[in-house]
Each structure stands twice: as structure tokens, then as C-alpha cells.
Design a protein around this motif. Structure first.
Motif, PDB file in Angstrom:
ATOM      1  N   ILE A 173       0.833  -1.205   0.000  1.00 33.16           N
ATOM      2  CA  ILE A 173       0.000   0.000   0.000  1.00 33.16           C
ATOM      3  C   ILE A 173       0.867   1.254   0.000  1.00 33.16           C
ATOM      4  O   ILE A 173       0.571   2.236  -0.694  1.00 33.16           O
ATOM      5  N   THR A 174       1.955   1.230   0.762  1.00 35.46           N
ATOM      6  CA  THR A 174       2.864   2.382   0.800  1.00 35.46           C
ATOM      7  C   THR A 174       3.484   2.621  -0.580  1.00 35.46           C
ATOM      8  O   THR A 174       3.543   3.758  -1.065  1.00 35.46           O
ATOM      9  N   HIS A 175       3.925   1.530  -1.231  1.00 32.09           N
ATOM     10  CA  HIS A 175       4.553   1.652  -2.546  1.00 32.09           C
ATOM     11  C   HIS A 175       3.581   2.153  -3.600  1.00 32.09           C
ATOM     12  O   HIS A 175       3.952   2.946  -4.474  1.00 32.09           O
ATOM     13  N   ARG A 176       2.321   1.726  -3.499  1.00 33.78           N
ATOM     14  CA  ARG A 176       1.334   2.095  -4.521  1.00 33.78           C
ATOM     15  C   ARG A 176       0.658   3.437  -4.265  1.00 33.78           C
ATOM     16  O   ARG A 176      -0.219   3.837  -5.009  1.00 33.78           O
ATOM     17  N   HIS A 177       1.063   4.117  -3.194  1.00 33.68           N
ATOM     18  CA  HIS A 177       0.501   5.440  -2.909  1.00 33.68           C
ATOM     19  C   HIS A 177       1.612   6.492  -2.787  1.00 33.68           C
ATOM     20  O   HIS A 177       1.733   7.168  -1.770  1.00 33.68           O
ATOM     21  N   PRO A 178       2.416   6.650  -3.842  1.00 34.16           N
ATOM     22  CA  PRO A 178       3.483   7.651  -3.779  1.00 34.16           C
ATOM     23  C   PRO A 178       2.926   9.073  -3.689  1.00 34.16           C
ATOM     24  O   PRO A 178       3.621   9.983  -3.244  1.00 34.16           O
ATOM     25  N   HIS A 179       1.660   9.250  -4.107  1.00 35.57           N
ATOM     26  CA  HIS A 179       1.019  10.567  -4.013  1.00 35.57           C
ATOM     27  C   HIS A 179       0.664  10.909  -2.568  1.00 35.57           C
ATOM     28  O   HIS A 179       0.314  12.050  -2.263  1.00 35.57           O
ATOM     29  N   VAL A 180       0.751   9.916  -1.673  1.00 37.55           N
ATOM     30  CA  VAL A 180       0.499  10.138  -0.238  1.00 37.55           C
ATOM     31  C   VAL A 180       1.794  10.036   0.564  1.00 37.55           C
ATOM     32  O   VAL A 180       2.094  10.887   1.395  1.00 37.55           O
ATOM     33  N   PHE A 181       2.586   8.992   0.267  1.00 37.66           N
ATOM     34  CA  PHE A 181       3.781   8.716   1.066  1.00 37.66           C
ATOM     35  C   PHE A 181       5.089   9.052   0.353  1.00 37.66           C
ATOM     36  O   PHE A 181       6.168   8.882   0.930  1.00 37.66           O
ATOM     37  N   GLY A 182       5.006   9.496  -0.897  1.00 38.19           N
ATOM     38  CA  GLY A 182       6.216   9.783  -1.656  1.00 38.19           C
ATOM     39  C   GLY A 182       6.197  11.167  -2.259  1.00 38.19           C
ATOM     40  O   GLY A 182       5.474  12.065  -1.815  1.00 38.19           O
ATOM     41  N   LYS A 183       6.964  11.328  -3.342  1.00 40.08           N
ATOM     42  CA  LYS A 183       7.117  12.646  -3.962  1.00 40.08           C
ATOM     43  C   LYS A 183       6.100  12.907  -5.067  1.00 40.08           C
ATOM     44  O   LYS A 183       5.931  14.041  -5.512  1.00 40.08           O
ATOM     45  N   ASN A 184       5.443  11.847  -5.553  1.00 38.13           N
ATOM     46  CA  ASN A 184       4.428  12.024  -6.597  1.00 38.13           C
ATOM     47  C   ASN A 184       3.208  12.691  -5.985  1.00 38.13           C
ATOM     48  O   ASN A 184       2.572  12.141  -5.076  1.00 38.13           O
ATOM     49  N   LYS A 185       2.827  13.844  -6.475  1.00 39.18           N
ATOM     50  CA  LYS A 185       1.715  14.586  -5.887  1.00 39.18           C
ATOM     51  C   LYS A 185       0.452  14.542  -6.749  1.00 39.18           C
ATOM     52  O   LYS A 185      -0.375  15.437  -6.716  1.00 39.18           O
ATOM     53  N   GLU A 186       0.322  13.474  -7.531  1.00 38.72           N
ATOM     54  CA  GLU A 186      -0.862  13.290  -8.367  1.00 38.72           C
ATOM     55  C   GLU A 186      -2.120  13.255  -7.487  1.00 38.72           C
ATOM     56  O   GLU A 186      -2.182  12.531  -6.502  1.00 38.72           O
ATOM     57  N   ARG A 187      -3.126  14.046  -7.833  1.00 34.04           N
ATOM     58  CA  ARG A 187      -4.352  14.074  -7.048  1.00 34.04           C
ATOM     59  C   ARG A 187      -5.587  13.707  -7.871  1.00 34.04           C
ATOM     60  O   ARG A 187      -6.668  13.520  -7.328  1.00 34.04           O
ATOM     61  N   ASN A 188      -5.425  13.592  -9.192  1.00 31.79           N
ATOM     62  CA  ASN A 188      -6.528  13.188 -10.061  1.00 31.79           C
ATOM     63  C   ASN A 188      -6.702  11.673  -9.983  1.00 31.79           C
ATOM     64  O   ASN A 188      -5.727  10.920 -10.084  1.00 31.79           O
ATOM     65  N   ILE A 189      -7.948  11.214  -9.771  1.00 30.47           N
ATOM     66  CA  ILE A 189      -8.187   9.782  -9.570  1.00 30.47           C
ATOM     67  C   ILE A 189      -7.713   8.967 -10.766  1.00 30.47           C
ATOM     68  O   ILE A 189      -7.083   7.915 -10.612  1.00 30.47           O
ATOM     69  N   GLN A 190      -7.991   9.448 -11.990  1.00 30.78           N
ATOM     70  CA  GLN A 190      -7.570   8.699 -13.180  1.00 30.78           C
ATOM     71  C   GLN A 190      -6.045   8.588 -13.242  1.00 30.78           C
ATOM     72  O   GLN A 190      -5.501   7.526 -13.566  1.00 30.78           O
ATOM     73  N   GLY A 191      -5.359   9.677 -12.894  1.00 24.64           N
ATOM     74  CA  GLY A 191      -3.897   9.644 -12.891  1.00 24.64           C
ATOM     75  C   GLY A 191      -3.365   8.688 -11.840  1.00 24.64           C
ATOM     76  O   GLY A 191      -2.397   7.958 -12.078  1.00 24.64           O
ATOM     77  N   VAL A 192      -4.021   8.676 -10.681  1.00 23.09           N
ATOM     78  CA  VAL A 192      -3.622   7.773  -9.599  1.00 23.09           C
ATOM     79  C   VAL A 192      -3.769   6.320 -10.035  1.00 23.09           C
ATOM     80  O   VAL A 192      -2.882   5.486  -9.801  1.00 23.09           O
ATOM     81  N   MET A 193      -4.894   5.998 -10.699  1.00 26.01           N
ATOM     82  CA  MET A 193      -5.148   4.614 -11.102  1.00 26.01           C
ATOM     83  C   MET A 193      -4.181   4.164 -12.198  1.00 26.01           C
ATOM     84  O   MET A 193      -3.743   3.010 -12.215  1.00 26.01           O
ATOM     85  N   LYS A 194      -3.841   5.055 -13.122  1.00 28.54           N
ATOM     86  CA  LYS A 194      -2.862   4.712 -14.154  1.00 28.54           C
ATOM     87  C   LYS A 194      -1.501   4.434 -13.529  1.00 28.54           C
ATOM     88  O   LYS A 194      -0.808   3.480 -13.893  1.00 28.54           O
ATOM     89  N   ASN A 195      -1.133   5.277 -12.577  1.00 31.70           N
ATOM     90  CA  ASN A 195       0.151   5.088 -11.899  1.00 31.70           C
ATOM     91  C   ASN A 195       0.149   3.792 -11.091  1.00 31.70           C
ATOM     92  O   ASN A 195       1.177   3.126 -10.970  1.00 31.70           O
ATOM     93  N   TRP A 196      -1.028   3.437 -10.557  1.00 29.56           N
ATOM     94  CA  TRP A 196      -1.190   2.186  -9.794  1.00 29.56           C
ATOM     95  C   TRP A 196      -0.796   0.990 -10.668  1.00 29.56           C
ATOM     96  O   TRP A 196      -0.079   0.091 -10.223  1.00 29.56           O
ATOM     97  N   GLU A 197      -1.269   0.989 -11.926  1.00 22.85           N
ATOM     98  CA  GLU A 197      -0.951  -0.119 -12.834  1.00 22.85           C
ATOM     99  C   GLU A 197       0.541  -0.146 -13.166  1.00 22.85           C
ATOM    100  O   GLU A 197       1.149  -1.222 -13.267  1.00 22.85           O
ATOM    101  N   LYS A 198       1.153   1.033 -13.335  1.00 20.28           N
ATOM    102  CA  LYS A 198       2.591   1.086 -13.607  1.00 20.28           C
ATOM    103  C   LYS A 198       3.381   0.505 -12.437  1.00 20.28           C
ATOM    104  O   LYS A 198       4.351  -0.244 -12.627  1.00 20.28           O
ATOM    105  N   LEU A 199       2.969   0.840 -11.231  1.00 24.85           N
ATOM    106  CA  LEU A 199       3.653   0.343 -10.039  1.00 24.85           C
ATOM    107  C   LEU A 199       3.489  -1.169  -9.896  1.00 24.85           C
ATOM    108  O   LEU A 199       4.409  -1.864  -9.456  1.00 24.85           O
ATOM    109  N   LYS A 200       2.312  -1.690 -10.273  1.00 23.23           N
ATOM    110  CA  LYS A 200       2.107  -3.141 -10.234  1.00 23.23           C
ATOM    111  C   LYS A 200       3.031  -3.842 -11.225  1.00 23.23           C
ATOM    112  O   LYS A 200       3.559  -4.925 -10.940  1.00 23.23           O
ATOM    113  N   ASP A 201       3.229  -3.208 -12.394  1.00 24.46           N
ATOM    114  CA  ASP A 201       4.172  -3.767 -13.370  1.00 24.46           C
ATOM    115  C   ASP A 201       5.587  -3.810 -12.790  1.00 24.46           C
ATOM    116  O   ASP A 201       6.332  -4.784 -12.971  1.00 24.46           O
ATOM    117  N   GLU A 202       5.966  -2.734 -12.092  1.00 28.18           N
ATOM    118  CA  GLU A 202       7.273  -2.694 -11.446  1.00 28.18           C
ATOM    119  C   GLU A 202       7.428  -3.841 -10.456  1.00 28.18           C
ATOM    120  O   GLU A 202       8.473  -4.498 -10.397  1.00 28.18           O
TER     121      GLU A 202
END
Length: 376
Positions: A201-230
């Protein structure tokens, strides 16, 4: 935390009565969103008072304890350690004039830590424990886990918080049982399960716990898939893996359909507005009407259901929940028909469709009246 101060405070506490006490740095509470200690044991918090953060601190405590609960406060006054018992509802006023306090929270009635619950389950699985619990395996508990999950959903659908509390407990029992079985086999423990999900959960929420400040839900979900690929790459999964592959095939078909659509939408495979979604439903309905074979009709009906699920998704609802609600309404209304006919001393199979339709409408009116009363 000052060790000499701590010793002085502990001398004021009746240790024999307390038996077990947890000591924490209460300054962590300023940065927390929930209490960090278990409420089924004594906890001593050492806190440096920050005048500008007292309200936040007290609000955090208030949200976890009843305002009428009392807390023992230990503080230095005129070079002497003193103690005072304060109601939590009056704690903010008391703290304003202090610089440093030690708060002793006593165990709360009706609260139990996950650690103690774990101990209970391990006792049930012990050699001299419960015969039924001892013989359970991951596979034998499979049905129980599924049933408890659906009972949680039913409590949510009925907006019944008391029932939800009970059913979440039953579901937790299944989770702890599974982790206890795994621990006995040397596979993994509950703390490792919690560690893994915390890390994920920490890794998949860089907009909360990291430097990524994405706040748009669609952007968050796209980034979620990228992180899962990682994560998949980090686990050595180099071959092609579909973003749909992790969706369990054992889920109900409506849920699978909606999850497929949600995953595809996250990477941009979706309409930009809802009108084409309605058109797709109309198109599939026309194809159902035009189906020429039984096999073709079944396929077209499946496509229609898939399109309707997409319409449900676009409107922000869950297809399974929407269908459960419809099922619940049908059952309630049909049972009204059965009961009314039975009370009349008549037989259901002797009733006409017209008679049953009249009773159906009566049931709908009763539902509407009850809904209006509840909203007032």
C-alpha cells in the motif's frame, strides 16, 4: 523520553494492580491519524505539549475513547511529581498550562488487541484445544471464508452497522485462522501478512507517502498499474502478463466483468463520455432481438449483460451490489404476496397473475412509505 522522569512516574503507579504496561513516546501522536497503542492494556504516553497542536492531539484521543473516560495525568509542579485524574472531555483545558505530561490510559471495556485475539486462536489450535479447529485446513475453511464475506456484504447492503461489526469479526476469525495454520507449517505469520500489505500500500501510494503529488483519480489509477508492473518485474516475472490476469476467476461473473472494464479504463481503453455506453446497450439489445439461433442468443445475452455492467460502472455503482439490491427487493415483494395470500387462507398456485400483480404493487407502495418515513 527522560529515564529519570519515567522512573519517578512509574513509582506513582500501582504496578501490582497494572500488571502489564506499555510505554510509548506520545509525541508520535502529533503526526498520527489514529492511536498507536492497544486499548486492552495499560499504556503510558510521555508527551511534550505543543500549544499549537493540543486540539489535534485531544481530537485524536477523543476519537478513540469515550469523552467520559478518565485518564491519569502525571506532571511536574513546583519540582514535585503530581497526579490528577481528568475526564478526556476536559483534557484540552488541562493540557494548556502544561509543558510535559505522562498520560496513563487504562484498558477499555469491549476492546481487544489483534495480538490477544491471535493468542486465542493459537490456543484453539493447540494439542489440547478444540478438535474442530485443530482439524481445519486452508481448503476445509474455503467455504467458510466465502460465506463470511457474503454476510459482510449483506450487512453493508442493509446499512446495519451492528450486524456489520459482528460479521467483520467473523471474517477476521477466518483470516487469523488461515494465518495460524500457515504459521504452524512455518510458511508465514500474521505479522508478515500485515508487513507485506503495508509495504504494498505504501509503494502504490506515492502521491500520499512519496514525492508524486498526483491528485486526479484517473492519474492515480494509471500510476497504480505502472507500479504493479514494477512489482511484477521485481519479482522476476519477465514474460508478458496481462493487467487482467490477477483478477480471480472464482469471482462472480458480474464482478469479473466490472473489474475487466475498470482495469481497461485505467490504461485509457474506455469511452470519454457516457452516451456511447447507452448506445452500446441499445446495440446489444437489438442484437438479442435479432438472434437467429439458441447459441447465438446466449452469446448476445452475455454481451448485453456485459454492456449493462459497463453502464453500471459508468454511473459509479457496483454491479454485484446493484443486482443484490434488486434480488432483495424481489424477494421482499414476492414474500409479501405469499404471506398475504396465505393469511387469506388461499393457495398461491390458485391465484391469478392479475391478483398477484395487485399485491406486488401494494408491496412497492409499502416500501415507498417506509422509505419516506425513514428519510423524515
Amino acid at each position: 523520553m527522560n529515564i529519570n522522569e519515567l522512573k519517578a512516574v512509574l513509582e506513582l503507579i500501582d504496578i501490582e494492580k497494572v500488571r502489564e504496561i506499555h510505554i510509548i513516546d506520545g509525541n508520535q501522536l502529533y503526526e498520527r491519524y489514529s492511536l498507536i497503542h492497544d486499548r486492552d492494556s495499560y499504556t503510558l504516553c510521555a508527551i511534550d505539549i505543543r500549544k499549537d497542536s493540543i486540539s489535534k492531539l485531544v481530537e485524536l484521543i477523543n476519537n478513540s475513547y469515550n469523552g467520559n473516560k478518565e485518564v491519569h495525568c502525571y506532571f511536574m509542579e513546583e519540582f514535585l511529581w503530581k497526579t490528577e485524574v481528568i475526564k478526556i472531555s476536559n483534557l484540552e483545558i488541562f493540557l494548556i498550562d502544561r509543558q510535559r505530561v505522562y498520560l496513563l490510559f487504562s484498558p477499555c471495556e469491549g476492546h481487544l488487541s489483534i495480538k490477544r485475539f491471535q493468542e486465542l486462536i493459537s490456543r484453539l489450535r493447540a494439542p489440547d484445544g478444540c478438535p474442530w479447529d485443530r482439524e481445519q485446513t486452508h481448503r476445509s475453511l474455503r467455504t467458510n471464508l466465502l460465506e463470511e464475506t457474503y454476510e459482510v456484504l449483506e450487512a453493508i447492503d442493509h446499512n446495519d452497522s451492528e450486524h456489520l461489526r459482528e460479521e467483520l469479526g467473523d471474517l477476521l476469525l477466518q483470516i487469523v485462522l488461515h494465518t495460524q495454520i500457515a504459521a504452524e507449517r512455518g510458511e508465514f505469520s500474521l505479522s508478515e501478512v500485515i508487513y507485506d500489505i503495508n509495504k504494498k500500500i505504501t509503494h502504490r501510494h506515492p502521491h500520499v507517502f512519496g514525492k508524486n503529488k498526483e491528485r486526479n483519480i484517473q492519474g492515480v489509477m494509471k500510476n497504480w498499474e505502472k507500479l504493479k508492473d514494477e512489482e511484477r518485474n521485481n519479482h522476476g516475472i519477465k514474460e508478458f502478463t496481462s493487467i487482467l490476469s490477477s483478477i480471480p476467476k472464482q469471482l462472480p461473473s458480474l464482478s469479473i466483468a466490472q473489474k475487466y472494464q475498470e482495469r481497461a479504463a485505467r490504461v485509457g481503453f474506455d469511452w470519454e463520455e457516457i452516451d456511447p455506453v447507452f448506445h452500446k446497450v441499445d446495440e446489444e439489445l437489438a442484437e438479442v432481438r435479432g438472434a437467429e439461433t439458441k447459441q447465438g442468443l446466449e452469446e448476445e445475452l452475455g454481451d448485453l449483460l456485459f454492456a449493462v455492467v459497463n453502464l453500471v460502472r459508468w454511473n459509479g455503482f457496483d454491479a454485484e451490489s446493484a443486482l443484490r439490491l434488486a434480488n432483495s427487493k424481489f424477494r421482499s415483494r414476492f414474500e409479501y404476496i405469499e404471506k398475504t395470500i396465505s393469511v387469506r387462507g388461499e393457495v398461491l398456485t390458485d391465484s391469478t397473475l392479475t391478483e398477484m400483480d395487485i399485491l406486488w404493487e401494494q408491496a412497492k407502495q409499502k416500501e415507498l412509505s417506509t422509505k419516506v418515513q425513514n428519510e423524515q
